[in-house]
Design a protein around this motif. Structure first.
Motif: not given
Ligand SMILES: O=C(O)CCC(=O)C(=O)O
Length: 267
Positions: A101, A103, A111, A114, A116, A131, A142, A160, A199, A205, A207, A216, A220, A222
């Motif tokens: 992700l 920006k 962000t 939400h 996940d 993250w 975050l 989104w 997390f 979460h 941002a 930025r 991330s 998972r």
């Molecule tokens: O990086 C972001 O802006 C959000 C990251 C996020 O929602 C995530 O990693 O699940």
């Protein structure tokens, strides 16, 4: 750099559904940056992430570890699985997916808040996302709501961009809260490249936008533990993993979602 997951961090993770792990990827920042550059040069998804008129740029792509060697090496050769096993209190750690992700400077779009979990086809108590910013971050860090992973109901998943419900049956979920207005305990940290917020998949979460003068970049990862099982959702999930062939109650298939080696938490 050696990263220690202390008992206090494990307790905080179990209690709050979120904890900061300083330096998790400290020895992997350059490879991960190179991986992000490779991913951005050759994305799998070209879905727009900003509406017409919204300024900046928001790059969002996932499930690329098998075609981005820098990601694969960092995931399989670092101590991330050991850190995950400790935090989740799980014997085994399986890779679910990677997510990038980015920006661009001057991106106002936040962000949205939400969780996940409801977007995924996997459920369990033992889940973790790490993250990690690959640039120093303060405002655009975050933000996680402490304890939200223990809420009884899942938070409504939405699209989104279109701001519509992700699945039919909104009444099965709790509405997306406004954590600031509702006085919830929001945890966020100023972070250096390679630090990580760990997390739970059920942790709420979001941002802020990135109004800083520099990019930025965030990576991330998972991961799931022993109790994670495939679940049916009311529609296509995100990521969808077409053709996976799993049925409700099964463990994730290991040929698609490999078990990671638990290496010591050092470079
Ligand atoms: O990086 C972001 O802006 C959000 C990251 C996020 O929602 C995530 O990693 O699940």
């Amino acid at each position: 750099m050696t990263v220690i997951i202390t008992d206090d961090m494990v307790d905080a993770y179990q209690r709050d559904g979120v904890v900061l792990v300083r330096g998790l990827w400290a020895d992997w920042v350059e490879p991960l940056r190179a991986g992000v550059a490779r991913n951005m040069a050759n994305p799998t998804s070209q879905m727009p992430t900003l509406k017409a008129g919204e300024v900046g740029g928001f790059f969002d792509d996932y499930c690329n570890w098998s075609r981005v060697p820098e990601f694969e090496e960092a995931i399989f050769r670092s101590g991330v699985a050991e850190a995950a096993a400790r935090l989740m209190q799980s014997g085994q750690v399986q890779l679910f997916h990677d997510h990038v992700l980015v920006k661009e400077p001057g991106t106002a779009k936040p962000t949205p808040w939400h969780t996940d979990g409801p977007y995924y086809f996997v459920e369990g108590r033992q889940t973790v996302s790490f993250w990690s910013p690959l640039d120093p971050v303060r405002e655009a860090s975050l933000r996680c709501v402490a304890g939200s992973h223990l809420w009884e109901k899942d938070v409504l998943p939405t699209r989104w961009m279109a701001e519509t419900d992700f699945y039919p049956g909104a009444h099965d979920y709790m509405p997306v809260p406004d954590p600031e207005a509702e006085g919830m305990r929001i945890l966020e940290w100023e972070m250096q490249p390679g630090d990580a917020v760990a997390f739970n998949f059920r942790t709420l979460h979001g941002a802020r936008g990135n109004l800083a003068a520099s990019r930025r970049r965030a990576f991330s990862l998972r991961l799931v533990g022993d109790d994670a099982r495939y679940v049916e959702r009311p529609g296509p999930t995100s990521p969808p993993f077409p053709g996976h062939g799993m049925t409700a109650g099964q463990r994730l298939r290991e040929d698609w979602f490999p078990v990671l080696p638990r290496r010591p938490m050092a470079a």
